[in-house]
Design a protein around this motif. Sequence first.
Motif, PDB file in Angstrom:
ATOM      1  N   GLY A   7       0.839  -1.193   0.000  1.00 52.24           N
ATOM      2  CA  GLY A   7       0.000   0.000   0.000  1.00 52.24           C
ATOM      3  C   GLY A   7       0.868   1.234   0.000  1.00 52.24           C
ATOM      4  N   THR A   8       0.839   1.988  -1.089  1.00 46.65           N
ATOM      5  CA  THR A   8       1.745   3.139  -1.224  1.00 46.65           C
ATOM      6  C   THR A   8       0.999   4.467  -1.111  1.00 46.65           C
ATOM      7  N   GLY A   9       0.037   4.507  -0.208  1.00 45.07           N
ATOM      8  CA  GLY A   9      -0.662   5.756   0.060  1.00 45.07           C
ATOM      9  C   GLY A   9       0.113   6.595   1.055  1.00 45.07           C
ATOM     10  N   VAL A  11       0.201   6.699   4.404  1.00 42.36           N
ATOM     11  CA  VAL A  11       0.876   6.000   5.497  1.00 42.36           C
ATOM     12  C   VAL A  11       2.007   5.121   4.973  1.00 42.36           C
ATOM     13  N   GLY A  12       1.713   4.334   3.932  1.00 43.42           N
ATOM     14  CA  GLY A  12       2.696   3.401   3.410  1.00 43.42           C
ATOM     15  C   GLY A  12       3.946   4.074   2.878  1.00 43.42           C
ATOM     16  N   THR A  13       3.770   5.103   2.069  1.00 39.89           N
ATOM     17  CA  THR A  13       4.918   5.793   1.484  1.00 39.89           C
ATOM     18  C   THR A  13       5.759   6.472   2.560  1.00 39.89           C
ATOM     19  N   THR A  14       5.104   7.141   3.503  1.00 39.03           N
ATOM     20  CA  THR A  14       5.836   7.802   4.587  1.00 39.03           C
ATOM     21  C   THR A  14       6.610   6.778   5.417  1.00 39.03           C
ATOM     22  N   THR A  15       5.954   5.684   5.776  1.00 35.88           N
ATOM     23  CA  THR A  15       6.599   4.638   6.572  1.00 35.88           C
ATOM     24  C   THR A  15       7.816   4.062   5.853  1.00 35.88           C
ATOM     25  N   GLY A  16       7.650   3.762   4.574  1.00 33.10           N
ATOM     26  CA  GLY A  16       8.745   3.191   3.802  1.00 33.10           C
ATOM     27  C   GLY A  16       9.947   4.108   3.725  1.00 33.10           C
ATOM     28  N   LEU A  17       9.702   5.394   3.498  1.00 35.45           N
ATOM     29  CA  LEU A  17      10.802   6.348   3.363  1.00 35.45           C
ATOM     30  C   LEU A  17      11.530   6.567   4.686  1.00 35.45           C
ATOM     31  N   ILE A  18      10.821   6.513   5.791  1.00 35.41           N
ATOM     32  CA  ILE A  18      11.475   6.664   7.089  1.00 35.41           C
ATOM     33  C   ILE A  18      12.392   5.477   7.362  1.00 35.41           C
ATOM     34  N   ILE A  43       7.940  10.824  -8.091  1.00 37.99           N
ATOM     35  CA  ILE A  43       6.794  11.747  -8.066  1.00 37.99           C
ATOM     36  C   ILE A  43       5.743  11.238  -7.082  1.00 37.99           C
ATOM     37  N   LEU A  44       5.389  12.076  -6.119  1.00 33.79           N
ATOM     38  CA  LEU A  44       4.405  11.716  -5.114  1.00 33.79           C
ATOM     39  C   LEU A  44       2.996  11.943  -5.656  1.00 33.79           C
ATOM     40  N   HIS A  45       2.076  11.020  -5.396  1.00 30.42           N
ATOM     41  CA  HIS A  45       0.715  11.145  -5.917  1.00 30.42           C
ATOM     42  C   HIS A  45      -0.249  11.780  -4.920  1.00 30.42           C
ATOM     43  N   PHE A  46       0.297  12.359  -3.857  1.00 32.97           N
ATOM     44  CA  PHE A  46      -0.501  13.143  -2.909  1.00 32.97           C
ATOM     45  C   PHE A  46       0.402  14.243  -2.373  1.00 32.97           C
ATOM     46  N   TYR A  47      -0.177  15.223  -1.682  1.00 35.38           N
ATOM     47  CA  TYR A  47       0.598  16.358  -1.192  1.00 35.38           C
ATOM     48  C   TYR A  47       0.958  16.170   0.268  1.00 35.38           C
ATOM     49  N   GLU A  48       2.236  16.215   0.566  1.00 38.02           N
ATOM     50  CA  GLU A  48       2.723  16.158   1.942  1.00 38.02           C
ATOM     51  C   GLU A  48       4.077  16.852   1.975  1.00 38.02           C
ATOM     52  N   PRO A  49       4.195  17.977   2.685  1.00 36.65           N
ATOM     53  CA  PRO A  49       5.422  18.771   2.672  1.00 36.65           C
ATOM     54  C   PRO A  49       6.683  17.956   2.982  1.00 36.65           C
ATOM     55  N   GLU A  52       8.180  14.473  -0.997  1.00 37.42           N
ATOM     56  CA  GLU A  52       8.596  14.187  -2.374  1.00 37.42           C
ATOM     57  C   GLU A  52      10.116  14.303  -2.523  1.00 37.42           C
ATOM     58  N   GLU A  53      10.710  15.262  -1.833  1.00 37.02           N
ATOM     59  CA  GLU A  53      12.168  15.395  -1.877  1.00 37.02           C
ATOM     60  C   GLU A  53      12.849  14.157  -1.286  1.00 37.02           C
ATOM     61  N   LEU A  54      12.285  13.630  -0.209  1.00 32.08           N
ATOM     62  CA  LEU A  54      12.835  12.427   0.419  1.00 32.08           C
ATOM     63  C   LEU A  54      12.651  11.212  -0.491  1.00 32.08           C
ATOM     64  N   LEU A  55      11.524  11.161  -1.150  1.00 34.58           N
ATOM     65  CA  LEU A  55      11.257  10.078  -2.097  1.00 34.58           C
ATOM     66  C   LEU A  55      12.304  10.072  -3.205  1.00 34.58           C
ATOM     67  N   LEU A  56      12.527  11.222  -3.811  1.00 34.46           N
ATOM     68  CA  LEU A  56      13.490  11.317  -4.911  1.00 34.46           C
ATOM     69  C   LEU A  56      14.890  10.918  -4.442  1.00 34.46           C
ATOM     70  N   LYS A  57      15.235  11.343  -3.253  1.00 36.46           N
ATOM     71  CA  LYS A  57      16.554  11.014  -2.678  1.00 36.46           C
ATOM     72  C   LYS A  57      16.769   9.504  -2.601  1.00 36.46           C
ATOM     73  N   HIS A  58      15.790   8.789  -2.071  1.00 44.18           N
ATOM     74  CA  HIS A  58      15.974   7.350  -1.856  1.00 44.18           C
ATOM     75  C   HIS A  58      15.728   6.520  -3.115  1.00 44.18           C
ATOM     76  N   VAL A  59      14.919   7.026  -4.032  1.00 48.77           N
ATOM     77  CA  VAL A  59      14.775   6.351  -5.327  1.00 48.77           C
ATOM     78  C   VAL A  59      16.106   6.406  -6.079  1.00 48.77           C
ATOM     79  N   GLN A  60      16.696   7.574  -6.106  1.00 52.02           N
ATOM     80  CA  GLN A  60      17.973   7.753  -6.815  1.00 52.02           C
ATOM     81  C   GLN A  60      19.102   6.953  -6.158  1.00 52.02           C
ATOM     82  N   ALA A  61      19.027   6.804  -4.826  1.00 46.61           N
ATOM     83  CA  ALA A  61      20.055   6.048  -4.113  1.00 46.61           C
ATOM     84  C   ALA A  61      19.825   4.534  -4.193  1.00 46.61           C
ATOM     85  N   GLY A  62      18.656   4.147  -4.701  1.00 42.20           N
ATOM     86  CA  GLY A  62      18.344   2.724  -4.798  1.00 42.20           C
ATOM     87  C   GLY A  62      17.916   2.087  -3.492  1.00 42.20           C
TER      88      GLY A  62
END
Length: 435
Positions: A7-9, A11-18, A43-49, A52-62
């Motif tokens: 589930g990448t909504g 809660v899921g996306t925030t939990t995964g990135l942490i 690219i984040l599919h919802f708005y949360e300050p 998205e920057e954290l997402l891009l960081k960890h996607v690029q880092a693998g």
Amino acid sequence: MRILIVGTGYVGTTTGLIFCEMGHQVTGLDLDERKITALQDGILHFYEPGLEELLLKHVQAGNITFTDNTKKAIKENDVIFICVGTPKQEDGSADLSYVKNVAQSIGKYMKEYKVIVTKSTVPVGTAELVAEWVKSGQKEKEPISFDVVSNPEFLREGSALYDALHPDRIVIGTTSEKAKVTMRKLYQGFQCPIVETNPKASEMIKYAANSFLAMKISFINELARLCDQLGINVNDVSKGIGLDHRIGHHFLKAGMGYGGSCFPKDVYALLQTAKMNGIPLTILEKVVHVNAEQTLYLMNKIKQGLGGDLAGKTISVLGLSFKADTDDTRESPSLVLIDNLLKAQANLKVHDPVVKLIEGTYPLGPHCQQLQSVAETVSDTDAVILCTDWDEYKQLDWMAIKLLMKQPYIYDGRNMINKAAVEALGFHYTGFANH
């Protein structure tokens, strides 16, 4: 540790990135290909300050990858977090169909021991159901062992990143020592109290926490009505009681009431659990009643101020999301108020810095249009209603706005602007007991 987030909504996306931040390898699983593609592109599919920057960081880092391959994802990860939706059903109870589907899929595809963690907000007793569903999905003659852990989230929309990095507490609900060892290792980098309990207590903690906060909101909102009658500034009362450390100042700001995806759903779910067990929660029932009345209370103030009949009046509504710093409009008091204004035959012009309503869907129509700027929204209107406490609205040039309006009426649904300052400019100001 290899972690799967199902589930990448929100809660899921925030939990995964942490967990990525804590040095773990994370996989995000979702059946929505569009979400997966967007997330894999950073690219984040919802708005949360900040997220998205954290997402891009960890996607690029693998450190995080996203997939729709359920079988492969379950087989390759050690700890599986269930972060799917549990929407409210008609009777107020939580719909666990998504949780059930995930649990059965885990049972079907697992080949070795797994720790299965319910992060979704679920009713008391769900951990036992998850265990049953996982077993029902297993096909092997010799069942594969696993443990189910309740690990609720306590994230505030708009502040999710901060809350996830600096939690007040971490709650771990399990009777398995083996699972406890895994969960302690997973959270060893966090500096906060860890509450270890059984799954039922863990599940209750989540519902009790949100219900108590909803109760604080309804308490101050109902008190504001009395303060209104007595000519008392409810903000002074909030400050005076909030300084008592036993009470605290959070959630004591009078306004239009609570909304969003958590408080309404969780309060109803707890009430349904109480009903099923024959234990009425009368205080919580009143919390729901007060919250439902709050937008009507503001609606009556608007009618009184504008002469009783709103038919043909043009009114601007600033803010659509249920709170600032999120695009979530679920159970938003703003949309409830808009519905009542349209029923009163008012013409509406609405604005939100983030939320974009879809053309052709309610409430947009011949009597409700969404505009791109605040200036366009307030132009030639009889009143402006502040419904969401966005910083953009707190910093408005009210003299410039007054020159654009037909009549200078402000209805402050969040007690967010300085009453004396706008009245000095010639506005008729109405808030919630903001004397």
